[in-house]
Write an enzyme that holds these catalytic residues in place. Structure first.
Site, short mmCIF file in Angstrom:
data_model
loop_
_atom_site.label_atom_id
_atom_site.label_comp_id
_atom_site.label_asym_id
_atom_site.label_seq_id
_atom_site.Cartn_x
_atom_site.Cartn_y
_atom_site.Cartn_z
N LYS A 711 0.74 -1.08 0.05
CA LYS A 711 -0.04 0.01 -0.03
C LYS A 711 0.96 1.10 -0.11
CE LYS A 711 -2.13 -0.71 4.21
NZ LYS A 711 -2.67 -0.47 5.49
N GLY A 712 0.51 2.53 -0.37
CA GLY A 712 1.01 3.87 -0.20
C GLY A 712 1.59 4.23 0.96
N GLU A 715 2.74 9.55 2.80
CA GLU A 715 2.04 10.48 3.75
C GLU A 715 1.97 10.14 5.08
OE1 GLU A 715 -1.56 10.47 1.57
OE2 GLU A 715 -1.17 12.73 1.16
#
Length: 762
Positions: A711-712, A715
């Protein structure tokens, strides 16, 4: 000849594919671009925050030798009759149109072949204004009689913003609400009720490469070379403004030197396009670092959070009311408002929740997407609030969090079930790395030390689409065509690793083709930690499609199953020479259920959950307020780390950025005028500000729906860093700070206030 070979690419710290280009100075950036006949544009900006434009005198500028042309909105209208754009509302004019809405708004442009001549001439332009009352504070703007816009027209481009409505007579662009259970009944049943208000400041993205775009009109086509995070959207929006089909607009993006959300949607692209159309020559505008303060910023916000808690520590009700200061133009603020809004109750399992999140116009520079998409602002409130409750009830801060934490299979406030969110693991690892259960040396004399932790959660922008193309050439080598913009995060490398893993190639041997809308397929944008998950899945599908076509070719050639003949030989057999291609395509849009407009409830509000935790130790001199972060631990849930080194670099980069927003960065306004608009007065973190102990890690986890479990994570380390430091300050001083940034002055003022000797305001 390049042939397929089995290589383990997943979980391998492949060196960035572009590393050699960058360290040798050969990497392409728009700032380097020079085109024949190109002119430079320099911008004349408003000096007042809210006013009608009575006149603009360009005569002196036009008379300067070397000036090619001076352009105002009247000129722009001759080539773009309706010169308004924006991803949420078409509210922003290419140049000020009869009115200015913030100090620093572009009013006119000078064009010259020498940028120094253009800059000198721009300084000779004058404007006469009829000043209007202005509003700067987001809470005041909710009810102010001053309206920044007379009318709002929704853009209706993105599916998640199609519910926006036309409005007039208000500064509220969006009022998002979420209701779960009965929050008032929850407060009535609670043994204790706590309410606090927190504020975050307006700040700047500060990429190393300032905004820059070049437009070149030739033969009825427009080519834009631009430092953009969203080339596909730029093409769509420019085609709309021009009334052209998309195939007459080409957008090319080489490497860009940082974006952090600021280079999304339309920034300079509409302006340089109009200028190039006017003069039929290439036009380039490069902003200075100082001008970046007026392009797009991070949302300031005010967040009031109220919680009902029982004696046993169970949170039974929570109300969140958030006001986002969007500045003069909405940009993507309404999406920030709703995406950050729906996780603003925090990573906790609470039966009764009510959330109101408002996107509000003011007469400040516009605010838009910035790393974390509003999640760091909301976490500042809910995690400081968590410690304040625990202290008041004399509860262990860690156990209080554990008791209320969202767990696998439970519904988040939006009703979406939590899956693959490693909150427990992240909290455990933060506590372990902090040595939380070991004694802390508290300091003596004027020195005080403390420590704090915090957790954060973030929903991901949805629904969004990514498309990828894998091209296997006649010699078996591979080109990967994607619209993802590598702006330093290493996406080229990770996407190559995904394709290589499917195809049995070395990631280092794959050529990634940078975004060029004439060549690369659609991608919604490089934003919001979406690329690894969305584009990564599209790349995997494209590679699998290519692999299936190779298998079909083997059958066509009559090869034995599992014959393992290199692709280059197969293509030679088919075409009688080195020729041909195998093209694989992949398109991905995750499942999504639009939230109910009245309740905000959705069974599928996000494709995955962004999870991050932080721990901090601080040292404070109570005589001066000077604060040092002596230890900083950041732990994230990245799913399977496809490239462990790149994940750690993402975690550390995001943390350093948020450290600046926590400790120093603050756009200071007086009567709508920015008073510290230079990097001499606006301090971003340097190497000297990095904590002596700076730990950046990820936990062992898996996103079951992600490409190879990933997953990303671009941030997630930004979300909870600020409250971890804020809670450490409270632990050291017994003072809970509610406003960011935590400067020595603000801390010293808080100490003096606690001592009964408050300092006078400036």
């Amino acid at each position: 000849m390049v042939d397929m070979m089995p290589v383990g690419n997943i979980g391998r710290s492949v060196t960035r594919l572009e590393a050699r280009e960058k360290v040798t100075g050969r990497a392409e950036y728009v700032h380097h671009l020079r085109l024949p006949g190109m002119l430079y544009g320099k911008i004349f900006r408003s000096t007042v925050p809210h006013a009608l434009i009575k006149s603009v005198d360009i005569s002196a500028a036009r008379a300067v030798e070397g000036v090619f042309r001076v352009v105002t909105i009247d000129d722009i209208r001759t080539v773009i009759p309706n010169p308004y754009y924006g991803p949420a509302f078409h509210d922003q004019p290419i140049l000020a149109d009869g009115k200015v809405r913030f100090a620093g708004e572009p009013v006119a442009v000078v064009l010259a072949s020498d940028p120094r001549v253009a800059e000198y001439a721009a300084g000779l332009i004058t404007a006469e204004y009829e000043e209007l009352p202005a509003v700067f504070d987001e809470v005041e703007a909710m009810t102010s009689s001053v309206c920044v816009h007379d009318e709002l027209k929704p853009a209706a481009t993105f599916p998640d913003l199609q519910h926006l409505k036309g409005r007039s007579g208000t500064n509220v662009a969006l009022d998002y609400k979420l209701v779960r259970g009965d929050v008032e009944a929850g407060f009535k049943s609670a043994d204790h009720v706590f309410e606090h208000t927190f504020r975050c400041q307006q700040a700047m993205h500060t990429p190393m490469e300032p905004f820059v775009s070049v437009a070149d009109v030739q033969d009825g086509r427009m080519t834009l070379h631009t430092a953009s995070q969203g080339p596909s959207f730029v093409r769509i929006e420019m085609a709309r403004l021009l009334g052209w089909p998309e195939n007459r607009v080409r957008v090319k993006v080489p490497h860009i030197g940082g974006g952090f959300g600021g280079k999304l949607y339309i920034k300079l692209e509409a302006l340089v396009t109009a200028l190039s159309l006017l003069i039929q020559r290439p036009v380039k505008i490069s902003l200075t670092m100082e001008e970046q303060f007026f392009m797009v910023t991070k949302h300031a916000c005010t967040f009031t959070i109220k919680s009902g808690v029982n004696n046993d520590g169970k949170i039974v009700a929570r109300r969140c009311k958030i006001f986002w200061n969007g500045g003069a133009y909405a940009d993507i603020g309404p999406r920030v408002t709703q995406k950050a809004g729906f996780t603003s109750a925090g990573p906790y399992d609470i039966e009764n929740v009510a959330i109101n999140s408002y996107a509000v116009y003011t007469n400040r520079p516009p605010a838009g997407a910035l790393r974390g998409f509003g999640a760091p602002q909301t976490a500042w409130a809910y995690e400081c609030h968590t410690d304040m409750i625990a202290e008041a009830l004399k509860l262990d801060k860690i156990e209080f969090r554990r008791q209320n934490l969202l767990r696998e299979g439970r519904p988040q406030a939006s009703g979406t079930i939590v899956r693959d969110a490693a909150l427990d693991k992240v909290l455990d690892q933060v506590i372990s790395r902090m040595g939380w259960h070991s004694p802390l040396e508290r300091g003596s004399g004027t020195i005080r030390r403390g420590r704090g932790v915090a957790l954060g959660i973030k929903g991901i922008t949805s629904p969004t689409t990514s498309v990828a193309i894998v091209n296997l050439y006649g010699d078996g080598s591979c080109g990967l065509y994607i619209g993802t913009v590598d702006m330093g995060q290493g996406s080229d490398t990770v996407m190559a690793q995904i394709a290589a893993e499917v195809l049995g190639l070395n990631a280092e041997a794959i050529r990634v083709i940078h975004p060029d809308t004439d060549v690369t397929p659609y991608d919604m944008g490089t934003l919001g930690s979406r690329s690894t998950f969305h584009m990564g899945t599209a790349v995997r599908l494209a590679a699998e499609d290519a692999k299936a076509k190779i298998s079909a070719l083997a059958v066509e050639l009559g090869l034995a199953p599992n014959s393992n003949i290199p692709l280059s030989e197969m293509l030679r057999k088919k075409y009688g020479m080195q020729a041909g291609n195998i093209i694989g395509t992949g398109s991905f849009i995750p499942a999504y259920k639009k939230p109910d407009p009245e309740t905000g409830q959705s069974v599928n509000a996000t494709p995955f959950w962004g999870i991050g935790g932080a721990g901090a130790e601080v040292e404070i001199d109570t005589e001066t307020g000077r604060i040092s972060v002596t230890k900083l631990v950041n732990v994230v849930d990245a799913g399977v780390a496809l490239n462990p080194t790149l994940v750690r670099q993402q975690v550390s980069g995001s943390a350093i950025m948020q450290l600046g927003f926590t400790m120093t960065e603050n756009m200071i306004f007086r009567d709508g005028q920015l008073t510290n608009g230079s990097l001499a007065d606006y301090k971003i973190p340097s190497l000297l500000d990095i904590p002596p102990q700076f730990i950046n890690e990820f936990v062992d986890s898996r996103q079951t729906t992600g490409p190879f479990g990933a997953k990303g994570t671009g941030e997630t380390s930004s979300i909870s860093l600020s409250p971890a430091i804020g809670n450490a300050v409270a632990d050291a001083l017994g003072i809970h700070m509610t406003d960011l940034p935590l400067t020595p002055e603000s801390i010293f003022r808080a100490i003096q206030l606690k001592n009964g000797t408050p300092l006078a305001e400036d």
